[in-house]
Scaffold this motif. Sequence first.
Motif, PDB file in Angstrom:
ATOM      1  N   ILE A  68     -25.089  25.348  14.211  1.00  0.00           N
ATOM      2  CA  ILE A  68     -26.442  25.705  14.636  1.00  0.00           C
ATOM      3  C   ILE A  68     -26.376  26.791  15.705  1.00  0.00           C
ATOM      4  CG2 ILE A  68     -28.545  24.864  15.753  1.00  0.00           C
ATOM      5  CD1 ILE A  68     -27.908  22.101  14.557  1.00  0.00           C
TER       6      ILE A  68
ATOM      7  N   LEU B  87     -19.896  16.554  22.104  1.00  0.00           N
ATOM      8  CA  LEU B  87     -19.650  17.019  20.737  1.00  0.00           C
ATOM      9  C   LEU B  87     -20.189  18.420  20.500  1.00  0.00           C
ATOM     10  CD1 LEU B  87     -20.473  13.754  18.764  1.00  0.00           C
ATOM     11  CD2 LEU B  87     -18.235  14.617  19.492  1.00  0.00           C
ATOM     12  N   VAL B  88     -20.839  18.989  21.517  1.00  0.00           N
ATOM     13  CA  VAL B  88     -21.403  20.337  21.402  1.00  0.00           C
ATOM     14  C   VAL B  88     -20.398  21.336  21.963  1.00  0.00           C
ATOM     15  CG1 VAL B  88     -23.245  21.847  22.241  1.00  0.00           C
ATOM     16  CG2 VAL B  88     -23.777  19.528  21.508  1.00  0.00           C
TER      17      VAL B  88
ATOM     18  N   ASP C  46     -23.166  26.727  18.183  1.00  0.00           N
ATOM     19  CA  ASP C  46     -22.407  25.487  18.271  1.00  0.00           C
ATOM     20  C   ASP C  46     -21.410  25.461  17.114  1.00  0.00           C
ATOM     21  OD1 ASP C  46     -21.374  22.945  18.498  1.00  0.00           O
ATOM     22  OD2 ASP C  46     -23.267  21.910  18.157  1.00  0.00           O
TER      23      ASP C  46
ATOM     24  N   LEU D  61     -19.335  23.283  16.103  1.00  0.00           N
ATOM     25  CA  LEU D  61     -19.172  22.052  15.331  1.00  0.00           C
ATOM     26  C   LEU D  61     -20.320  21.801  14.355  1.00  0.00           C
ATOM     27  CD1 LEU D  61     -17.689  19.709  18.071  1.00  0.00           C
ATOM     28  CD2 LEU D  61     -16.488  20.991  16.302  1.00  0.00           C
ATOM     29  N   SER D  62     -21.543  22.144  14.750  1.00  0.00           N
ATOM     30  CA  SER D  62     -22.689  21.894  13.874  1.00  0.00           C
ATOM     31  C   SER D  62     -23.077  23.122  13.058  1.00  0.00           C
ATOM     32  CB  SER D  62     -23.899  21.445  14.689  1.00  0.00           C
ATOM     33  OG  SER D  62     -24.422  22.535  15.440  1.00  0.00           O
TER      34      SER D  62
ATOM     35  N   GLY E  68     -30.189  17.209  20.584  1.00  0.00           N
ATOM     36  CA  GLY E  68     -28.834  16.650  20.614  1.00  0.00           C
ATOM     37  C   GLY E  68     -27.884  17.403  21.519  1.00  0.00           C
TER      38      GLY E  68
ATOM     39  N   ASN F 199     -23.835  17.128  25.758  1.00  0.00           N
ATOM     40  CA  ASN F 199     -23.208  16.313  24.726  1.00  0.00           C
ATOM     41  C   ASN F 199     -21.775  16.816  24.517  1.00  0.00           C
ATOM     42  OD1 ASN F 199     -22.337  15.180  22.287  1.00  0.00           O
ATOM     43  ND2 ASN F 199     -24.364  15.258  21.378  1.00  0.00           N
TER      44      ASN F 199
END
Length: 96
Positions: free
Chosen positions: A33, A12-13, A28, A30-31, A89, A10
């Motif tokens: 996580i 976005l990862v 990650d 951005l998240s 995701g 992904n």
Amino acid sequence: MADGRLFIQNPLVRLHWRAFDDEFVAFDQLSGITYRFDVLRAFLLDVLAQGARSETSLALDVSEHLGLSDPSTVPLLVQKILREFDGAGLVEVAEA
């Protein structure tokens, strides 16, 4: 999952990796996580970060990477891991 699909990490990862003996931790940015991966899952994510691949191509990469003389169980294992990644995701799926 049919082999007509291509998988890619992904976009976005944004993973930042740390290795600890026989496992990896990836954060990650951005998240927020943090994930823990075994060597095989880390290998597959690294391959997918380099570009889109089919299940068959990934299974061949795993067999080669592990030096397996009987790779018959690898396709099902790769399929299972791709489902995990998709559910988290971490990958995107596109039709070939």
